[in-house]
Design a protein around this motif. Sequence first.
Motif, PDB file in Angstrom:
ATOM      1  N   TYR A 125       1.000   3.987  -2.930  1.00 20.21           N
ATOM      2  CA  TYR A 125       0.665   5.378  -2.615  1.00 20.21           C
ATOM      3  C   TYR A 125       1.733   6.324  -3.143  1.00 20.21           C
ATOM      4  O   TYR A 125       1.423   7.317  -3.806  1.00 20.21           O
ATOM      5  CB  TYR A 125       0.519   5.554  -1.102  1.00 20.21           C
ATOM      6  N   HIS A 170       0.827  -1.198   0.000  1.00 16.97           N
ATOM      7  CA  HIS A 170       0.000   0.000   0.000  1.00 16.97           C
ATOM      8  C   HIS A 170       0.868   1.258   0.000  1.00 16.97           C
ATOM      9  O   HIS A 170       0.611   2.198  -0.759  1.00 16.97           O
ATOM     10  CB  HIS A 170      -0.919   0.009   1.216  1.00 16.97           C
ATOM     11  N   ASN A 171       1.886   1.288   0.852  1.00 18.20           N
ATOM     12  CA  ASN A 171       2.774   2.448   0.909  1.00 18.20           C
ATOM     13  C   ASN A 171       3.497   2.657  -0.407  1.00 18.20           C
ATOM     14  O   ASN A 171       3.622   3.784  -0.891  1.00 18.20           O
ATOM     15  CB  ASN A 171       3.782   2.301   2.050  1.00 18.20           C
ATOM     16  N   ARG A 174       1.549   9.162  -6.117  1.00 18.13           N
ATOM     17  CA  ARG A 174       1.871  10.546  -5.765  1.00 18.13           C
ATOM     18  C   ARG A 174       2.917  11.131  -6.709  1.00 18.13           C
ATOM     19  O   ARG A 174       2.771  12.260  -7.191  1.00 18.13           O
ATOM     20  CB  ARG A 174       2.362  10.600  -4.320  1.00 18.13           C
TER      21      ARG A 174
END
Length: 56
Positions: free
Chosen positions: A36, A32-33, A40
Motif C-alpha cells: 500500500y 499488504h501495508n 502511494r
Amino acid sequence: MDTKTIDEIIKEEKKQYYKKWRENNPDKVKKHNSDYWRRRVERKIKFETHKKEGEQ
C-alpha cells in the motif's frame, strides 16, 4: 429485532473476524501495508512528475 441493532451486530462480527484474521496472518498484513505505502509513494512521485512537466 431492530434493523439498526442487526447492523450493529454485523459491524461487530466483521470487526472481530478481521481482528482475528490479522492476528493469525501477520505476514500478509505486513505485505499488504508495505505494498500500500509503495503504491502511494509511486503515485505521489508520478503526480509530482506530471505536475512539473506541465509547468515547463
